[in-house]
Design an enzyme around this catalytic site. Structure first.
Site: not given
Length: 355
Positions: A147-149, A151, A171
């Site tokens: 998720i985000c970083q 990811g 995501m």
């Protein structure tokens, strides 16, 4: 009689009386609002390395036979956003669908972690957690949700250790860090990051939070608190607001060297687009990502614009690549009512198709 702006004295009076009522009710209600809690799901620590811990979420539902699903969150915020509260929990929904869910908790780095690098985070912590899970599950490859970083970390890890990852889900994950609509990128590219880290050491959480809030200064610093007046007499809504505020400002400091590497390689060098990312001595080759990939992005994301995430298409080696656009923003993709209905089931169905 209405004025030139579409309202008159009677409208102003009614609005004033309504605000006064809400304020009075709020003053009565606030003393009874206790400190809000987060994390609806019981979890158990199963592995650790220093401050980094791996938790398994305890499920009351029968498993579906899938490999374990490891969630990797960003460094800048706490991972309990994925399990915020009853009814607003990605983890809760995934468990109900039979997934076996784990999460990495990075902890709160202090000065002793100043010199941690991206190699530490990917090839020590993530790899260590993955090896633990594989040892507990007949050495099979795991499913990875970044998720985000987190990811970005998961994408790079999947390129470096592809035999350990069965399926990859990202995501709100940027791949192109220099899209024209990415204001955070414009700022990061102008920073003298060497001077920044050499001066500060670890990057203070308050400084990072202030930077994020200034991306939308009126909405995030004024409008939402004005809107607070509308819910002062609603205990549930007020607790939801305070829970979100607690998450926003419960941010760890960032390890200085890892921050330096990340800004230089990803924001300033746009290394995923140019094939120049290195984690320690190893080069990240996105063509090595040949496992099935599900890339979920938020269509109204001001931190990771859709174009930044959709740039993954065509750059990885997988022939099984799926994109899912979510109608919402960077935070809403975890906790909004629509997200609770759509995102966990989409993840579960996609994983089931790739068994």
């Amino acid at each position: 009689m209405k004025g030139p702006l579409g309202f008159g004295n009677d409208d102003l009076l009614q609005e004033t009386l309504q605000w006064q009522r809400k304020l009075v009710e709020g003053l009565k209600l606030l003393p009874g609002v206790e400190d809000v809690n987060y994390g609806v799901t019981e979890r158990q620590e199963v592995w650790s390395d220093g401050k980094v811990k791996l938790y398994r979420f305890v499920s009351e539902h029968p498993g579906n036979g899938q490999p374990p699903l490891l969630i990797v969150y960003a460094l800048v915020n706490r991972p309990y956003m994925v399990d915020l509260q009853d009814g607003r929990s990605l983890v809760q929904k995934l468990l109900a669908l039979g997934q076996d869910v784990y999460v990495l908790d990075w902890g709160y780095p202090d000065r002793s972690e100043r010199y941690l690098t991206l190699e530490d985070y990917l090839l020590r912590y993530i790899d260590g957690a993955v090896d633990h899970l594989r040892a507990q599950h007949d050495n099979q490859a795991i499913n990875l949700l970044g998720i985000c970083q987190g990811g970005v970390f998961s994408l790079c890890y999947s390129a470096l250790r592809p035999h350990k990852v069965r399926s990859l889900i990202t995501m709100v994950t940027p791949v192109d860090f220099q899209t024209p609509d990415n204001m955070l990128s414009h700022w990061a590219r102008q920073v003298d990051v060497d001077l920044f880290v050499d001066t500060l050491g670890n990057i203070p959480a308050d400084l990072m939070n202030a930077s994020y809030l200034m991306l939308k200064p009126f909405r995030l610093n004024v409008q939402k608190y004005v809107g607070l007046m509308d819910i002062l007499d609603d205990k549930q809504a007020l607790e939801d607001f305070l829970r979100m505020e607690k998450w926003i400002f419960d941010s760890p400091d960032l390890a200085g060297e890892a921050f330096r590497e990340f800004v230089k390689q990803f924001y300033q060098g746009n290394g995923l687009m140019h094939g120049s990312i290195r984690i320690g001595e190893e080069a990240v080759d996105l063509q090595a990502v040949r496992m099935p990939v599900l890339n979920i992005y938020a269509e109204q994301d001001h931190l990771v614009p859709p174009a930044a995430s959709r740039a993954m298409a065509g750059r990885i080696g997988s022939s099984d690549y799926t994109e899912l656009g979510f109608r919402g923003g960077h935070i809403g993709i975890y906790v909004s009512g629509r997200a609770q209905r759509e995102v966990p089931s989409a993840i579960d169905q996609w994983l089931s198709r790739n068994r």
